[in-house]
Scaffold this active site. Sequence first.
Site, PDB file in Angstrom:
ATOM      1  N   SER A  36      94.671  24.114  -6.408  1.00  0.00           N
ATOM      2  CA  SER A  36      94.762  24.624  -5.044  1.00  0.00           C
ATOM      3  C   SER A  36      95.542  25.950  -4.958  1.00  0.00           C
ATOM      4  O   SER A  36      96.589  26.098  -4.060  1.00  0.00           O
ATOM      5  CB  SER A  36      95.376  23.693  -4.301  1.00  0.00           C
ATOM      6  OG  SER A  36      94.800  23.833  -2.939  1.00  0.00           O
ATOM      7  N   LYS A  40      88.378  25.945   0.125  1.00  0.00           N
ATOM      8  CA  LYS A  40      88.267  26.274  -1.338  1.00  0.00           C
ATOM      9  C   LYS A  40      86.913  25.914  -1.752  1.00  0.00           C
ATOM     10  O   LYS A  40      86.352  26.893  -2.625  1.00  0.00           O
ATOM     11  CB  LYS A  40      89.137  26.101  -2.173  1.00  0.00           C
ATOM     12  CG  LYS A  40      90.578  26.840  -1.778  1.00  0.00           C
ATOM     13  CD  LYS A  40      91.752  26.280  -2.843  1.00  0.00           C
ATOM     14  CE  LYS A  40      93.045  26.974  -2.304  1.00  0.00           C
ATOM     15  NZ  LYS A  40      93.681  26.667  -1.342  1.00  0.00           N
ATOM     16  N   SER A  47      92.875  23.026   2.786  1.00  0.00           N
ATOM     17  CA  SER A  47      92.132  23.782   1.427  1.00  0.00           C
ATOM     18  C   SER A  47      91.061  23.198   0.768  1.00  0.00           C
ATOM     19  O   SER A  47      90.505  23.792  -0.265  1.00  0.00           O
ATOM     20  CB  SER A  47      93.319  23.319   0.490  1.00  0.00           C
ATOM     21  OG  SER A  47      94.293  24.485   0.057  1.00  0.00           O
TER      22      SER A  47
END
Length: 505
Positions: free
Chosen positions: A340, A152, A149
């Site tokens: 997230s 991102k 993640s």
Amino acid sequence: MNEGARVGRAGRAAAAGAVATVLAVLVAATAPTAAAARPTPSPGQQGRHHSGDDADGARHPTGDNRNDGRGGKGTAGRHRATPVKGPVLAATGTAADPAGAPTGPGVQNALGTSVRDSSLGTLNFAVADAATGKLLYGSGENTPATPASTTKLATAVAALALIPPTTRLATTVVRGAEPGTITLVGGGDPTLTVLPADQIRIGGQPVDADTAPASLADLASRTAAALRAAGTTTVRLGYDTSLYTGPLLHKEHDATNIAAVTPLMVDEGRIDPKSPDEAPARVFDPAGQAAAALADRLRAEGITVTGTPARSTAPVGAAVLAAVQSPTVPRLIERLLTTSDNTLAEAVARQVAVAAHRPASFEGAAAATVQALERLGVPTAGVVLNDGSGLSQDNRIPPITLTQLLARAAAPDHPELRPVLTGLPVAGFTGTLANRFGARSGAAEAAGIVRAKTGTLSGVATLAGTVVDADGRVLAFALMSRTSGGDARAAVDRIVARIAACGCR
């Protein structure tokens, strides 16, 4: 803890709060999103780590949502500095005052053997001076690794670089191609909600005027008013999802961690919009769900909707009957980073593709993101993206690229990127870091001082963010571990705590 240490720690926490706004000598007012310096949505139920998920990525046996203090849920009862919004962070050891600058040997001495913890498996990492972007210490820093993640961060930087900060994503209802028809047009806002404002929660917290999502009830009310004004009380409803192209489903789609990626949905495709679950059950057809919900609300407004809403394409230049808008893109980016949010990340990635005049698909968004980073001067050698959320095990980003993304977000000449910093979870307090850096974690002294993006997939633990060291200097770091056993995330947190504790000179 003696009084001097307590005062020093409180000062560093205040500095960490200031990092959220500026991170250098830049006056907060120069940033279009300075208002975002308020604390990010608080967790408890946050972080999208459902039943041991980091949903950050795939299911993980030890989710971030556990209490590191093992003393109960959330952060209650912990004695630690509180992250606050402080004044503009003083420029300690700048080019004009190199004496206070951290050094490579200083960082290396501070980390010692912590980077060789067996729990980490293979660790690629980089630590840089956030004020200059200069690499201070690393290992395999140029080697591409699975980012999970932390992908991102790339999505967020690309979006903020390409999309004006006042941009909002609109969901509209327009006149259809035939008399008596109307079309609901998806504009890419997955946060559109069926809930009344007082029931909306983001990460377990209520929303305010800046973060409240658009309301489907408002859209229905405005549409009904426009229809009545035109003397229309009976319609057929269609819905248009033509903004996006390519596959609807992520290759790692599991109908919980991410919804089908469509430009039209309500409450991110949740079956239960009020579910506190961080990886909730999703509907199979989010667009159809949204259209059906609008039809129900139009009927409640006294408009007869005949038949079942059908997929259609809005006529070019069709008259707009009503529209509602999302929060601004910077607010959406803060939300997706703090919690997230995979579904929201993919929506923002497609807005990157639209802004770059590429197909709004997984492939188009990935290509547009890499191109945007290149234009910012961020090193992209070895970068491979397959999505905007980081769910893909096939994504690759070197640690040096992540630290440079953070350095660009902190740079005085890029105030438009500041929401990347304000959106980062605060260690021990918010988002996906709410239940890390706890009392028994071995990293508790860094709570409130670290802001970082987490990333977890099966066998992968990553963390990239900023930390204020003992001298008040801000460092950017990226730690990327691949391991088949052990608690890599705890080992990563301990490394960051050592950076926070050092003067690194």
